[in-house]
Write a protein that holds these residues in place. Structure first.
Motif, PDB file in Angstrom:
ATOM      1  N   THR A 268       0.823  -1.218   0.000  1.00  0.00           N
ATOM      2  CA  THR A 268       0.000   0.000   0.000  1.00  0.00           C
ATOM      3  C   THR A 268       0.858   1.270   0.000  1.00  0.00           C
ATOM      4  O   THR A 268       0.326   2.363   0.198  1.00  0.00           O
ATOM      5  CB  THR A 268      -0.930   0.022   1.226  1.00  0.00           C
ATOM      6  OG1 THR A 268      -0.146   0.019   2.425  1.00  0.00           O
ATOM      7  CG2 THR A 268      -1.848  -1.192   1.233  1.00  0.00           C
ATOM      8  N   GLU A 269       2.165   1.125  -0.224  1.00  0.00           N
ATOM      9  CA  GLU A 269       3.049   2.298  -0.160  1.00  0.00           C
ATOM     10  C   GLU A 269       2.657   3.354  -1.196  1.00  0.00           C
ATOM     11  O   GLU A 269       2.599   4.546  -0.895  1.00  0.00           O
ATOM     12  CB  GLU A 269       4.517   1.868  -0.388  1.00  0.00           C
ATOM     13  CG  GLU A 269       5.097   1.035   0.728  1.00  0.00           C
ATOM     14  CD  GLU A 269       4.873  -0.455   0.554  1.00  0.00           C
ATOM     15  OE1 GLU A 269       5.443  -1.242   1.318  1.00  0.00           O
ATOM     16  OE2 GLU A 269       4.104  -0.837  -0.369  1.00  0.00           O
ATOM     17  N   ARG A 270       2.400   2.913  -2.430  1.00  0.00           N
ATOM     18  CA  ARG A 270       2.047   3.867  -3.480  1.00  0.00           C
ATOM     19  C   ARG A 270       0.750   4.596  -3.144  1.00  0.00           C
ATOM     20  O   ARG A 270       0.589   5.783  -3.437  1.00  0.00           O
ATOM     21  CB  ARG A 270       1.918   3.132  -4.817  1.00  0.00           C
ATOM     22  CG  ARG A 270       1.532   4.023  -5.998  1.00  0.00           C
ATOM     23  CD  ARG A 270       1.538   3.204  -7.290  1.00  0.00           C
ATOM     24  NE  ARG A 270       1.057   3.985  -8.413  1.00  0.00           N
ATOM     25  CZ  ARG A 270      -0.217   4.102  -8.768  1.00  0.00           C
ATOM     26  NH1 ARG A 270      -1.154   3.487  -8.029  1.00  0.00           N
ATOM     27  NH2 ARG A 270      -0.566   4.816  -9.818  1.00  0.00           N
ATOM     28  N   ARG A 271      -0.190   3.895  -2.515  1.00  0.00           N
ATOM     29  CA  ARG A 271      -1.447   4.513  -2.118  1.00  0.00           C
ATOM     30  C   ARG A 271      -1.206   5.662  -1.141  1.00  0.00           C
ATOM     31  O   ARG A 271      -1.867   6.707  -1.201  1.00  0.00           O
ATOM     32  CB  ARG A 271      -2.354   3.462  -1.486  1.00  0.00           C
ATOM     33  CG  ARG A 271      -3.805   3.904  -1.298  1.00  0.00           C
ATOM     34  CD  ARG A 271      -4.604   2.810  -0.612  1.00  0.00           C
ATOM     35  NE  ARG A 271      -4.438   1.518  -1.280  1.00  0.00           N
ATOM     36  CZ  ARG A 271      -4.790   0.364  -0.748  1.00  0.00           C
ATOM     37  NH1 ARG A 271      -5.321   0.329   0.473  1.00  0.00           N
ATOM     38  NH2 ARG A 271      -4.623  -0.764  -1.411  1.00  0.00           N
ATOM     39  N   HIS A 272      -0.235   5.473  -0.236  1.00  0.00           N
ATOM     40  CA  HIS A 272       0.106   6.549   0.695  1.00  0.00           C
ATOM     41  C   HIS A 272       0.662   7.767  -0.051  1.00  0.00           C
ATOM     42  O   HIS A 272       0.351   8.908   0.300  1.00  0.00           O
ATOM     43  CB  HIS A 272       1.140   6.059   1.710  1.00  0.00           C
ATOM     44  CG  HIS A 272       0.559   5.336   2.877  1.00  0.00           C
ATOM     45  ND1 HIS A 272      -0.041   5.994   3.926  1.00  0.00           N
ATOM     46  CD2 HIS A 272       0.459   4.017   3.164  1.00  0.00           C
ATOM     47  CE1 HIS A 272      -0.472   5.118   4.812  1.00  0.00           C
ATOM     48  NE2 HIS A 272      -0.187   3.905   4.368  1.00  0.00           N
ATOM     49  N   LEU A 273       1.487   7.521  -1.067  1.00  0.00           N
ATOM     50  CA  LEU A 273       2.054   8.636  -1.823  1.00  0.00           C
ATOM     51  C   LEU A 273       0.966   9.464  -2.507  1.00  0.00           C
ATOM     52  O   LEU A 273       1.116  10.682  -2.672  1.00  0.00           O
ATOM     53  CB  LEU A 273       3.040   8.118  -2.866  1.00  0.00           C
ATOM     54  CG  LEU A 273       4.508   8.006  -2.423  1.00  0.00           C
ATOM     55  CD1 LEU A 273       4.683   6.897  -1.403  1.00  0.00           C
ATOM     56  CD2 LEU A 273       5.415   7.760  -3.622  1.00  0.00           C
ATOM     57  N   ILE A 274      -0.131   8.807  -2.901  1.00  0.00           N
ATOM     58  CA  ILE A 274      -1.207   9.509  -3.599  1.00  0.00           C
ATOM     59  C   ILE A 274      -2.166  10.197  -2.625  1.00  0.00           C
ATOM     60  O   ILE A 274      -2.549  11.361  -2.812  1.00  0.00           O
ATOM     61  CB  ILE A 274      -1.986   8.527  -4.501  1.00  0.00           C
ATOM     62  CG1 ILE A 274      -1.074   7.986  -5.608  1.00  0.00           C
ATOM     63  CG2 ILE A 274      -3.213   9.206  -5.111  1.00  0.00           C
ATOM     64  CD1 ILE A 274      -1.708   6.877  -6.423  1.00  0.00           C
ATOM     65  N   LEU A 275      -2.563   9.499  -1.566  1.00  0.00           N
ATOM     66  CA  LEU A 275      -3.650   9.972  -0.713  1.00  0.00           C
ATOM     67  C   LEU A 275      -3.201  10.907   0.406  1.00  0.00           C
ATOM     68  O   LEU A 275      -3.935  11.839   0.767  1.00  0.00           O
ATOM     69  CB  LEU A 275      -4.394   8.773  -0.108  1.00  0.00           C
ATOM     70  CG  LEU A 275      -5.123   7.866  -1.103  1.00  0.00           C
ATOM     71  CD1 LEU A 275      -5.807   6.726  -0.366  1.00  0.00           C
ATOM     72  CD2 LEU A 275      -6.130   8.654  -1.923  1.00  0.00           C
ATOM     73  N   ASP A 276      -2.027  10.676   0.982  1.00  0.00           N
ATOM     74  CA  ASP A 276      -1.615  11.469   2.147  1.00  0.00           C
ATOM     75  C   ASP A 276      -1.571  12.981   1.868  1.00  0.00           C
ATOM     76  O   ASP A 276      -2.036  13.772   2.697  1.00  0.00           O
ATOM     77  CB  ASP A 276      -0.259  10.992   2.670  1.00  0.00           C
ATOM     78  CG  ASP A 276      -0.337   9.597   3.263  1.00  0.00           C
ATOM     79  OD1 ASP A 276      -1.455   9.142   3.562  1.00  0.00           O
ATOM     80  OD2 ASP A 276       0.720   8.952   3.411  1.00  0.00           O
ATOM     81  N   PRO A 277      -1.007  13.439   0.723  1.00  0.00           N
ATOM     82  CA  PRO A 277      -1.029  14.886   0.461  1.00  0.00           C
ATOM     83  C   PRO A 277      -2.431  15.465   0.379  1.00  0.00           C
ATOM     84  O   PRO A 277      -2.664  16.613   0.787  1.00  0.00           O
ATOM     85  CB  PRO A 277      -0.289  15.013  -0.881  1.00  0.00           C
ATOM     86  CG  PRO A 277       0.565  13.793  -0.960  1.00  0.00           C
ATOM     87  CD  PRO A 277      -0.232  12.708  -0.306  1.00  0.00           C
ATOM     88  N   LEU A 278      -3.383  14.673  -0.147  1.00  0.00           N
ATOM     89  CA  LEU A 278      -4.762  15.157  -0.244  1.00  0.00           C
ATOM     90  C   LEU A 278      -5.395  15.289   1.137  1.00  0.00           C
ATOM     91  O   LEU A 278      -6.196  16.205   1.376  1.00  0.00           O
ATOM     92  CB  LEU A 278      -5.581  14.210  -1.112  1.00  0.00           C
ATOM     93  CG  LEU A 278      -5.110  14.057  -2.566  1.00  0.00           C
ATOM     94  CD1 LEU A 278      -6.001  13.074  -3.306  1.00  0.00           C
ATOM     95  CD2 LEU A 278      -5.077  15.409  -3.281  1.00  0.00           C
ATOM     96  N   VAL A 279      -5.050  14.381   2.045  1.00  0.00           N
ATOM     97  CA  VAL A 279      -5.557  14.476   3.413  1.00  0.00           C
ATOM     98  C   VAL A 279      -4.963  15.695   4.116  1.00  0.00           C
ATOM     99  O   VAL A 279      -5.647  16.388   4.892  1.00  0.00           O
ATOM    100  CB  VAL A 279      -5.231  13.190   4.196  1.00  0.00           C
ATOM    101  CG1 VAL A 279      -5.639  13.319   5.654  1.00  0.00           C
ATOM    102  CG2 VAL A 279      -5.934  11.994   3.554  1.00  0.00           C
ATOM    103  N   ALA A 280      -3.695  15.983   3.845  1.00  0.00           N
ATOM    104  CA  ALA A 280      -3.026  17.114   4.508  1.00  0.00           C
ATOM    105  C   ALA A 280      -3.484  18.461   3.969  1.00  0.00           C
ATOM    106  O   ALA A 280      -3.375  19.481   4.673  1.00  0.00           O
ATOM    107  CB  ALA A 280      -1.512  16.985   4.345  1.00  0.00           C
ATOM    108  N   PHE A 281      -3.999  18.498   2.746  1.00  0.00           N
ATOM    109  CA  PHE A 281      -4.339  19.763   2.089  1.00  0.00           C
ATOM    110  C   PHE A 281      -5.289  20.632   2.927  1.00  0.00           C
ATOM    111  O   PHE A 281      -4.983  21.804   3.196  1.00  0.00           O
ATOM    112  CB  PHE A 281      -4.948  19.482   0.707  1.00  0.00           C
ATOM    113  CG  PHE A 281      -5.156  20.701  -0.131  1.00  0.00           C
ATOM    114  CD1 PHE A 281      -4.155  21.159  -0.973  1.00  0.00           C
ATOM    115  CD2 PHE A 281      -6.352  21.409  -0.088  1.00  0.00           C
ATOM    116  CE1 PHE A 281      -4.345  22.294  -1.757  1.00  0.00           C
ATOM    117  CE2 PHE A 281      -6.554  22.538  -0.857  1.00  0.00           C
ATOM    118  CZ  PHE A 281      -5.545  22.989  -1.696  1.00  0.00           C
TER     119      PHE A 281
END
Length: 385
Positions: A268-281
């Protein structure tokens, strides 16, 4: 058991390293006022700090992949804990640049070797091992501003020099303790001695994409402590409270590290790269809106730190899986080079915002990088398949 002991000692050593690296974070406004720094001098110091600690990591990462120098794990920290506390007794900008450079190069030298070791200590559990290592570093990131701000608030800038002796003692003790896991010091039999030019020829495009994703992702993580320092100083908050507030953001990542260490699902590493910035926005948007409300700011900083700092291990683990024969370079791209590039941008943005006497504008400048990071991460390959 010896491997677990080695990993714990390595994590605690990471805590010491990052504690000393972050001592100066709450002190930038104080240094600027006491030394009467011009905007150019302030930018120079900020840039030197970011270049030294982060751009040294690709160099040592490449050396690690070619020659494997495990002694750097304790030599680098020793240099750091000796040089960085001297910031409080050097009144000249040139001398500050010199000790910053030497101390932070020592700090930077530690990371590629330590991350590679942590990723191999627990067989088959790379992300978990890296998470435990980064947990110690995240705790250090939180302790550094707290200790630096408290010492200077209570006893003045010169009191930082008193931290040299305990730093040396702790580094030596933890290095001796980590030797129980002797296997982590062995160069793998099938390892390849990597040369930079062939690596770039074969993987340059993918490495460049990963570097761009990582740089955009870490820009807020690098910049938010600076925004906190100058925004609160502009509101008349003392240096001790600034350090405590920065500590909330930086240490909140330890909760994310604990989650990754215990519950992380491989693949799930790639999923973190995609989703985490959107959560932080939206959290960073909130910091820009409510920067004048201290308690709301602290709450948002805690959540932002959890997302931005707490999932770093997933990014590094992804890089290791993407370049399995070049883990030193992979670590340097995601931990060193990316943070260095981000730091240069943050230094420029900080100087501009302070020149305009609106340091709170910094929060808004981090938003485009979060969106770009998430979009570009979608172009990265699904290596779990």
């Amino acid at each position: 058991m010896s491997s677990v002991r080695a990993l714990v000692c390595l994590s605690l050593l990471h805590c010491i390293v990052d504690t000393y690296a972050m001592l100066v974070e709450p002190l930038w406004p104080r240094l600027s006022s006491e030394l009467r720094l011009t905007p150019w001098s302030q930018w120079l110091l900020l840039t030197v700090a970011m270049l030294a600690v982060n751009f040294s990591q690709p160099v040592f990462g490449l050396l690690r992949d070619r020659w494997h120098i495990p002694a750097i794990v304790w030599i680098g920290p020793l240099v750091g804990v000796i040089c960085l506390p001297l910031l409080g007794v050097l009144p000249h900008v040139g001398a500050l640049c010199a000790v910053l450079t030497l101390g932070l190069v020592g700090i930077g030298a530690f990371h590629p070797e330590a991350v590679t070791m942590a990723g191999t200590v627990l067989e088959g559990k790379r992300t978990r091992g890296i998470s435990i290592l980064l947990l110690g570093g995240t705790l250090g990131l939180g302790l550094g501003p707290l200790i630096g701000g408290y010492c200077v608030q209570a006893w003045g800038l010169r009191s930082l020099a008193l931290l040299i002796l305990p730093g040396i003692v702790l580094v030596v003790l933890l290095e001796l303790g980590s030797r129980a896991g002797s296997k982590r010091r062995e160069q793998p039999a099938d390892s390849q001695r990597v040369r930079l030019i062939p690596f770039l020829r074969e993987h340059g495009q993918m490495a460049g994409l990963l570097l761009l994703v990582s740089t955009c992702r870490v820009l807020p993580a690098v910049g938010i402590p600076k925004a906190v320092a100058f925004t609160l100083a502009n509101q008349g908050v003392d240096v001790g409270a600034i350090g405590l507030t920065q500590s909330v953001f930086l240490s909140a990542g330890s909760l994310g590290m604990l989650y990754l260490a215990g519950k992380f699902v491989h693949g799930t590493e790639r999923r973190h790269l995609i989703l985490d910035p959107l959560v932080a926005f939206p959290l960073v948007v909130g910091l820009g809106i409510w920067h004048g409300n201290y308690y709301v700011t602290v709450g948002l900083l805690m959540l932002a730190g959890l997302v931005l700092n707490g999932t770093t291990a997933a990014v590094i683990s992804y890089a290791h899986q993407l370049f399995p024969n070049n883990t030193g370079i992979a670590s340097s791209l995601t931990m060193g080079f990316a943070w260095g590039l981000g730091g240069i941008v943050v230094a420029i943005l900080t100087a501009v915002a302070n020149q305009a006497q609106h340091p709170e504008w910094l929060y808004w400048t981090f938003l485009p990088s979060l969106l770009v990071s998430s979009l570009l991460a979608m172009l990265l390959p699904r290596i779990d398949r």
